[in-house]
Design a protein around this motif. Structure first.
Motif, PDB file in Angstrom:
ATOM      1  N   SER A 203     -35.642  28.847 -12.411  1.00  0.00           N
ATOM      2  CA  SER A 203     -36.368  28.024 -11.452  1.00  0.00           C
ATOM      3  C   SER A 203     -37.796  27.756 -11.936  1.00  0.00           C
ATOM      4  O   SER A 203     -38.273  26.621 -11.919  1.00  0.00           O
ATOM      5  CB  SER A 203     -36.364  28.759 -10.104  1.00  0.00           C
ATOM      6  OG  SER A 203     -37.341  28.276  -9.267  1.00  0.00           O
ATOM      7  N   ILE A 207     -39.418  24.051 -13.008  1.00  0.00           N
ATOM      8  CA  ILE A 207     -40.635  23.523 -12.395  1.00  0.00           C
ATOM      9  C   ILE A 207     -41.689  23.278 -13.464  1.00  0.00           C
ATOM     10  O   ILE A 207     -42.345  22.242 -13.496  1.00  0.00           O
ATOM     11  CB  ILE A 207     -41.128  24.494 -11.301  1.00  0.00           C
ATOM     12  CG1 ILE A 207     -40.181  24.403 -10.105  1.00  0.00           C
ATOM     13  CG2 ILE A 207     -42.554  24.181 -10.882  1.00  0.00           C
ATOM     14  CD1 ILE A 207     -40.431  25.439  -9.051  1.00  0.00           C
TER      15      ILE A 207
ATOM     16  N   THR B 199     -33.310  26.408  -4.241  1.00  0.00           N
ATOM     17  CA  THR B 199     -33.953  27.347  -3.333  1.00  0.00           C
ATOM     18  C   THR B 199     -35.418  27.534  -3.680  1.00  0.00           C
ATOM     19  O   THR B 199     -36.306  27.420  -2.833  1.00  0.00           O
ATOM     20  CB  THR B 199     -33.219  28.691  -3.421  1.00  0.00           C
ATOM     21  OG1 THR B 199     -31.853  28.472  -3.152  1.00  0.00           O
ATOM     22  CG2 THR B 199     -33.789  29.679  -2.455  1.00  0.00           C
ATOM     23  N   GLY B 200     -35.657  27.811  -4.974  1.00  0.00           N
ATOM     24  CA  GLY B 200     -37.026  28.076  -5.401  1.00  0.00           C
ATOM     25  C   GLY B 200     -37.933  26.895  -5.139  1.00  0.00           C
ATOM     26  O   GLY B 200     -39.053  27.055  -4.629  1.00  0.00           O
ATOM     27  N   SER B 201     -37.460  25.666  -5.433  1.00  0.00           N
ATOM     28  CA  SER B 201     -38.357  24.527  -5.264  1.00  0.00           C
ATOM     29  C   SER B 201     -38.522  24.178  -3.787  1.00  0.00           C
ATOM     30  O   SER B 201     -39.610  23.782  -3.370  1.00  0.00           O
ATOM     31  CB  SER B 201     -37.858  23.324  -6.061  1.00  0.00           C
ATOM     32  OG  SER B 201     -36.517  23.076  -5.796  1.00  0.00           O
ATOM     33  N   PHE B 202     -37.465  24.384  -2.996  1.00  0.00           N
ATOM     34  CA  PHE B 202     -37.609  24.132  -1.558  1.00  0.00           C
ATOM     35  C   PHE B 202     -38.631  25.089  -0.966  1.00  0.00           C
ATOM     36  O   PHE B 202     -39.522  24.695  -0.210  1.00  0.00           O
ATOM     37  CB  PHE B 202     -36.264  24.319  -0.854  1.00  0.00           C
ATOM     38  CG  PHE B 202     -36.322  24.067   0.616  1.00  0.00           C
ATOM     39  CD1 PHE B 202     -36.316  22.775   1.111  1.00  0.00           C
ATOM     40  CD2 PHE B 202     -36.422  25.115   1.509  1.00  0.00           C
ATOM     41  CE1 PHE B 202     -36.381  22.540   2.467  1.00  0.00           C
ATOM     42  CE2 PHE B 202     -36.490  24.888   2.864  1.00  0.00           C
ATOM     43  CZ  PHE B 202     -36.470  23.596   3.350  1.00  0.00           C
ATOM     44  N   SER B 203     -38.492  26.346  -1.354  1.00  0.00           N
ATOM     45  CA  SER B 203     -39.406  27.371  -0.858  1.00  0.00           C
ATOM     46  C   SER B 203     -40.850  27.045  -1.264  1.00  0.00           C
ATOM     47  O   SER B 203     -41.773  27.096  -0.446  1.00  0.00           O
ATOM     48  CB  SER B 203     -38.948  28.716  -1.415  1.00  0.00           C
ATOM     49  OG  SER B 203     -39.946  29.656  -1.341  1.00  0.00           O
ATOM     50  N   SER B 204     -41.044  26.665  -2.552  1.00  0.00           N
ATOM     51  CA  SER B 204     -42.388  26.332  -3.018  1.00  0.00           C
ATOM     52  C   SER B 204     -42.939  25.132  -2.264  1.00  0.00           C
ATOM     53  O   SER B 204     -44.112  25.096  -1.897  1.00  0.00           O
ATOM     54  CB  SER B 204     -42.356  25.993  -4.512  1.00  0.00           C
ATOM     55  OG  SER B 204     -41.777  27.021  -5.241  1.00  0.00           O
TER      56      SER B 204
ATOM     57  N   VAL C 192     -28.488  27.832   2.573  1.00  0.00           N
ATOM     58  CA  VAL C 192     -29.000  28.385   1.322  1.00  0.00           C
ATOM     59  C   VAL C 192     -30.476  28.033   1.157  1.00  0.00           C
ATOM     60  O   VAL C 192     -31.297  28.882   0.831  1.00  0.00           O
ATOM     61  CB  VAL C 192     -28.165  27.853   0.134  1.00  0.00           C
ATOM     62  CG1 VAL C 192     -28.889  28.018  -1.167  1.00  0.00           C
ATOM     63  CG2 VAL C 192     -26.839  28.564   0.092  1.00  0.00           C
ATOM     64  N   ALA C 193     -30.826  26.773   1.435  1.00  0.00           N
ATOM     65  CA  ALA C 193     -32.209  26.336   1.282  1.00  0.00           C
ATOM     66  C   ALA C 193     -33.127  27.081   2.250  1.00  0.00           C
ATOM     67  O   ALA C 193     -34.187  27.580   1.865  1.00  0.00           O
ATOM     68  CB  ALA C 193     -32.309  24.834   1.506  1.00  0.00           C
ATOM     69  N   GLY C 196     -33.463  30.700   1.520  1.00  0.00           N
ATOM     70  CA  GLY C 196     -34.344  30.780   0.370  1.00  0.00           C
ATOM     71  C   GLY C 196     -35.808  30.736   0.788  1.00  0.00           C
ATOM     72  O   GLY C 196     -36.634  31.479   0.258  1.00  0.00           O
ATOM     73  N   ALA C 197     -36.122  29.883   1.741  1.00  0.00           N
ATOM     74  CA  ALA C 197     -37.498  29.796   2.225  1.00  0.00           C
ATOM     75  C   ALA C 197     -37.918  31.100   2.902  1.00  0.00           C
ATOM     76  O   ALA C 197     -39.008  31.629   2.648  1.00  0.00           O
ATOM     77  CB  ALA C 197     -37.638  28.622   3.190  1.00  0.00           C
TER      78      ALA C 197
END
Lengths: 226, 226, 226, 226
Positions: A203, A207, B199-204, C192-193, C196-197
């Motif tokens: 990830s 990015i 997941t990582g980019s949504f969270s970020s 999942v999204a 993840g957050a």
């Protein structure tokens, strides 16, 4: 690490190759014993001897390290907790082989090295593969004779290991014995952590790649494009 | 990338459209062959021809790239590991189509482009969708005839792919053949990584959004509010 | 956002309360219709009327926003993709209620507000809960009559939603109908999204907390301690 | 936290040991009652008494804290939400024991302390273990008598807890009672968050380690190496 005496470092360097060979022999001996259990008795005994011999090498290495460290037994165990666990469960030794592989990589500095993320991913993937193989072997050994077992072939065990390490967990094949379940819990714990490392670094890399791409491109559009 | 000769870049640009078309034809041909297996023989042969033809285009493209690179075979394979895998398993080709789509996006610079996170998410989602479709096709092809199979229709295969890529893994439908399980392991590995990226980019993105919102708001409250 | 005309902003503010009420009515009407299907016909029709009425409010709101934006239909749909999806699948409307809740929070600036991570977690948790409830309702509606269904009560549907959104996926209850599976795939993707957050912000918060703690503590030990 | 009156801090310090003892007694009493349900009645009553006594200590502690805080009841509950939940579900008390353990660690500053990531991982692992044990106990208590239950022994319950907290979810053993499922949903939620913390900190640590290693190494290769 920095204040580590020269003697220890020399020992480290001298033992690298023998330990790698012993790790491979242990894994090979154990693998053959588990998978070819219908083999002639002589060969099984030979495998056992190889396995135990490799274990002996690990024990000697551990004792020498303990002597060189100059620490008391309890303090040494606390400082080398991972090493102690690996000594008791030598099937986890492959995880240290990865360190050796990294050591080899480090020597040849002339060649272009992998980027940080690629190394984390390569390291984690390798560890996951080794862990999955070792775990499948150990579970297969304890499950194959159990009544009501769903893990009946080594293929099932490998399939189960893949399911478990990725946390997919279909549940079509699952361990039913107590020892098998203990091994499974260990694999879940390790697997979750390692998969997390792969995921996290992939990830981050993705990015980073997109960020760099954005920076390289001039903000204005080229005339004629589109 | 930066020192890449002009010839290669020209080849890249010229092959973009043909490769995209070939990828679509390969996927379409394979899809029809797998799904419409009760069809007339002539049509099945036509599909096979289209599939193999598209594969031929990929091979030619790979060879030309190899020649243009001026590297030895081993070095080229090492430098283009992903490309080589995709050549051998052309069903993964869709993953490269995403790159082409990104290339198209890049040309029309006049239009507002997606933010970094949105692009990572779009890229990953698209790849996951394509991967899921290709994986479901391949698994369905190998499972539909197997005895004791739980994946009996293409719908089951798609459902199984969604379960697997999100690591939910109910286990109501699972592959039972060896080839099906190998494909599944590959999908688990890819899926975990890609889902991790989403997941990582949504969270970020979520955290970034909230941070910006906090900064935009003046610290004191407006009189009359509340 | 910044260049948004005043009229749109006024509309936003005026519609906040009616939309929230309509969302609640829609959810309530739909819930009663699905859960109390053995009820008297009159009441069922009333529920249907409430549900459709609320939907009407959403459509009117969408059309007014489209007019105020001054964009062409295609451009408007592209710019308000999420809003369009929510218009077609009004059960997802709860996800927008969260935004309204956030808007209310923003007004009372005098009170201490939650930290960034707490807000991300609260936002995500709330959305997950609403999404799980709406998904369980929709799946229950389509599964309860299906032959071979394992989701037979609304409790089963809720249990299934919890399993799915956390990606645990036991598989003891799973949708078997095509529509049920489509809803499930949507829930997996959203889940999942969002998970993840939650995970990402919890993890960041934990690390931040530990970091701050380390900084607050003076490096030397207090005499007498230990 | 900073403006906290001295009295509260003194109470905190004085109650640390009693609360830890009470937590252990509660857990021990509950464990014995659940696991040794075939025991003599007298002992069961003793366990119940110990459990209730420990709960009494928690209630007294909560009330004293409320008095010392000088807040209204509602405000206190809002400010100590976690504490209130733990009061009502004292099986979650182990999660606070972790804080106490951290408090003990903090006192002996002379000794080398763990790095940030190691602490996050140790904290999360400990919490996961305690949570898994408490959850397995509670689920086992409610499931063992249920008809159609798959969780029949305490070993099954522990195995189920491990599956759930790592989100693997094979589904070979699952709760079937309503209370069991409620506990399960709570464990899923907590587990996902905590596993996320372990994963996140492991991943960060791995990346940090590799970064430091890169920086320590001089860019040029040593002559003679390789």
């Amino acid at each position: 690490m920095d204040a580590r005496p020269e003697k220890q470092e020399r020992w480290d360097r001298r033992m690298e190759a023998p330990l790698a060979v012993a790790s491979l022999l242990f894994l090979a001996g154990y693998t053959v014993r588990v998978l070819a259990h219908g083999m002639d008795r002589v060969w099984l005994d030979l495998c056992l001897a190889v396995t135990l011999g490799a274990w002996g090498v690990f024990i000697v290495d551990y004792v020498v390290r303990f002597r060189l460290s100059g620490l008391g037994p309890l303090r040494f165990v606390r400082a080398h907790l991972l090493g102690t666990i690996v000594l008791l469960l030598p099937l986890l030794r492959p995880l240290q082989m990865v360190k050796i592989y990294d050591g080899i990589q480090r020597r040849r500095r002339g060649k272009p090295r992998l980027t940080l993320y690629a190394r984390v991913m390569a390291y984690s993937s390798l560890t996951v593969t080794l862990l999955g193989f070792a775990g499948a072997l150990a579970v297969y050994q304890h499950e194959r004779g159990a009544s009501g077992a769903t893990i009946r072939t080594f293929g099932d065990a490998l399939w189960w290991a893949a399911e478990t390490l990725t946390t997919v967990g279909y549940g079509d094949v699952t361990p039913v014995t107590t020892i098998g379940r203990f091994i499974a819990v260990g694999m879940m714990a390790c697997g979750v952590a390692l998969i997390g490392a792969v995921t996290g670094s992939f990830s981050s890399w993705l990015i980073q790649t997109f960020t760099r791409e954005d920076e390289e491109r001039p903000p204005g559009g080229t005339p004629g494009a589109s």
